[in-house]
Design a protein around this motif. Structure first.
Motif, PDB file in Angstrom:
ATOM      1  N   SER A   7      48.857  26.024  -2.962  1.00 30.82           N
ATOM      2  CA  SER A   7      48.497  25.767  -4.355  1.00 30.82           C
ATOM      3  C   SER A   7      48.035  27.046  -5.045  1.00 30.82           C
ATOM      4  O   SER A   7      47.662  28.038  -4.403  1.00 30.82           O
ATOM      5  CB  SER A   7      47.381  24.727  -4.428  1.00 30.82           C
ATOM      6  N   ASP A  34      45.290  27.317  -6.668  1.00 30.33           N
ATOM      7  CA  ASP A  34      43.868  27.473  -6.339  1.00 30.33           C
ATOM      8  C   ASP A  34      43.688  28.172  -4.997  1.00 30.33           C
ATOM      9  O   ASP A  34      42.780  29.001  -4.828  1.00 30.33           O
ATOM     10  CB  ASP A  34      43.183  26.105  -6.307  1.00 30.33           C
ATOM     11  N   ARG A  49      49.663  30.113 -10.186  1.00 34.74           N
ATOM     12  CA  ARG A  49      50.694  29.095 -10.049  1.00 34.74           C
ATOM     13  C   ARG A  49      51.010  28.978  -8.565  1.00 34.74           C
ATOM     14  O   ARG A  49      51.109  29.987  -7.861  1.00 34.74           O
ATOM     15  CB  ARG A  49      51.933  29.513 -10.840  1.00 34.74           C
ATOM     16  N   GLY A  50      51.173  27.762  -8.065  1.00 36.34           N
ATOM     17  CA  GLY A  50      51.401  27.536  -6.651  1.00 36.34           C
ATOM     18  C   GLY A  50      52.832  27.797  -6.222  1.00 36.34           C
ATOM     19  O   GLY A  50      53.739  27.985  -7.039  1.00 36.34           O
ATOM     20  N   ASP A 106      55.006  25.816  -5.022  1.00 36.65           N
ATOM     21  CA  ASP A 106      55.963  24.767  -5.350  1.00 36.65           C
ATOM     22  C   ASP A 106      56.133  24.581  -6.855  1.00 36.65           C
ATOM     23  O   ASP A 106      56.764  23.618  -7.300  1.00 36.65           O
ATOM     24  CB  ASP A 106      55.544  23.444  -4.710  1.00 36.65           C
ATOM     25  N   GLU A 107      55.579  25.498  -7.655  1.00 37.60           N
ATOM     26  CA  GLU A 107      55.696  25.410  -9.106  1.00 37.60           C
ATOM     27  C   GLU A 107      56.737  26.402  -9.610  1.00 37.60           C
ATOM     28  O   GLU A 107      56.837  27.525  -9.118  1.00 37.60           O
ATOM     29  CB  GLU A 107      54.342  25.707  -9.767  1.00 37.60           C
TER      30      GLU A 107
END
Length: 424
Positions: free
Chosen positions: A101, A103, A124-125, A127-128
């Protein structure tokens, strides 16, 4: 934060498009895809610069481009499976990795930074879309500074690896320090201390570390001596992290996990258009340099030379009255923009199209002149030779003489020489 990094919509769309279309192709197909993208990029760049050829970057940056980051897809192992099945297998393998993530990326970044205050956090993670990144403003008590972290993939052993990890040519990119070398695990690391603006119109320093692993994982850390990449005042003499601290940060194992967790999204089946696949191979930069040097008149000393692996080369000449930069782009496949490039030019009896320009070479450096002869040979391969010269010895440098070393007649003679046709 006056201006956040990584928020350029075009850059994000380009990154997403490359990520979505690159991973499903075999190595040979990915090469064709990159060539096609680079060709379209050059044409788009030419379209944007038609009519403003007087800018110092107008011709040079067609040949001095940045690297494209492609998602990794593994090498072609010779199996007879279809492109779609290979894409599915790779996507499944990538999907098996646990997403990281935004975070979590921020948490790792803050743990690896020295003691200080962190603010303006954004991330931004894995998977984004269009891909993972992180940025913060860091203050160690000496002034606020922006720090950004980016991730990508390149083809292992491909030309992009060199573009990301070689020290840049100081003729075009001035810097204070650069070190590039191979690490024990086979990764390549570049540590660069330079400037946000090559012409130094603002003294914003940009220090960066680029790591490319043997598997093609790319991690970049960038830092500035201001709280934003652009549009913010300088707050300290230097960025906060030393080269040793940059190396420690960029080589942290946790970042490789982030790249590994970034999905390789399957692309539509197929390959680059046949017109792109069948175009002649890019002209060797070494051959361009040799051809240019052989066409220079007597009395000019070549004091420096360089360029790219393909399509672009330059020499710095001196006739005893000051250095003069002469640069050449040699490209195929430019016929689709010929109408824009030569609309106000002339067509010779053999069908060669030619346009000339004399004007300001750098609108931020007073007195710099740029003279250009732009030619396209007849034929369906769109073979273009562009020669430009300046009355200074480096991009963004102060004038070293009143006018460029070669007259326009001599520049035209060189650009139209039949020697260039040997490179078609």
């Amino acid at each position: 934060m006056p201006e956040k990094q990584h928020q350029d919509p075009f850059e994000e769309r380009l990154t997403a498009a490359l990520r979505d279309t690159g991973g499903a192709f075999r190595a040979v197909d990915r090469t064709a895809l990159v060539d096609a993208g680079r060709n379209r990029g050059r044409r788009a760049l030419t379209r944007r610069r038609t009519g403003v050829l007087g800018g110092v970057a107008g011709v040079a940056l067609i040949g001095v481009g940045g690297a494209m980051l492609l998602p990794s897809g593994g090498s072609d192992d010779g199996e007879q499976s279809s492109v779609a099945s290979r894409a599915t297998a790779r996507a499944s393998a990538s999907a098996a990795a646990e997403p990281v993530s935004g975070d979590a990326i921020l948490k790792s970044l803050k743990e690896l930074l020295p003691e200080g205050e962190v603010s303006e956090e954004d991330a931004r993670g894995s998977d984004e879309k269009p891909g993972p990144y992180a940025q913060v403003v860091f203050d160690d008590g000496e002034g606020a500074a922006a720090i950004s972290l980016g991730f990508g993939r390149v083809e292992p052993g491909g030309s992009e690896v060199g573009q990301l990890t070689r020290c840049p040519d100081e003729t075009f990119v001035p810097y204070d320090s650069c070190d590039s070398g191979r690490l024990e695990d086979g990764s390549t690391l570049r540590l660069l201390q330079g400037y946000e603006y090559p012409d130094r119109r603002v003294d914003t320093k940009l220090w960066s570390a680029d790591l490319v692993t043997a598997e093609g994982q790319h991690v970049r850390v960038s830092e500035w001596n201001s709280p934003a990449q652009k549009g913010a005042p300088v707050t300290r003499e230097d960025p906060p992290l030393s080269t040793e601290a940059l190396e420690k940060l960029v080589t942290a194992d946790v970042w490789r996990d982030v790249v590994a967790a970034t999905p390789v999204r399957p692309a539509p089946t197929g390959s680059a258009p046949s017109s792109e696949r069948e175009r002649p191979p890019a002209v060797s930069g070494k051959d361009i340099t040799q051809t240019l040097a052989g066409l220079l008149p007597a009395g000019l000393d070549v004091v420096k030379k360089g360029g790219q692996d393909t399509e672009f080369s330059y020499v710095v000449v001196d006739d005893g009255r000051g250095a003069s930069l002469v640069q050449v782009n040699v490209q195929h496949g430019m016929d689709d923009v010929a109408g824009q490039l030569y609309a106000s030019g002339e067509t010779l009896p053999d069908g060669t199209r030619i346009a000339t320009h004399q004007g300001v070479g750098d609108d931020r450096v007073p007195g710099v002149l740029m003279w250009t002869v732009d030619t396209m040979r007849p034929g369906d391969d769109g073979f273009r030779v562009v020669i430009s010269e300046f009355n200074n010895g480096s991009a963004h440098g102060r004038p070293t003489r009143d006018a460029p070393a070669l007259t326009m007649d001599r520049l035209r003679e060189i650009a139209l020489s039949e020697e260039w046709d040997k490179l078609r």
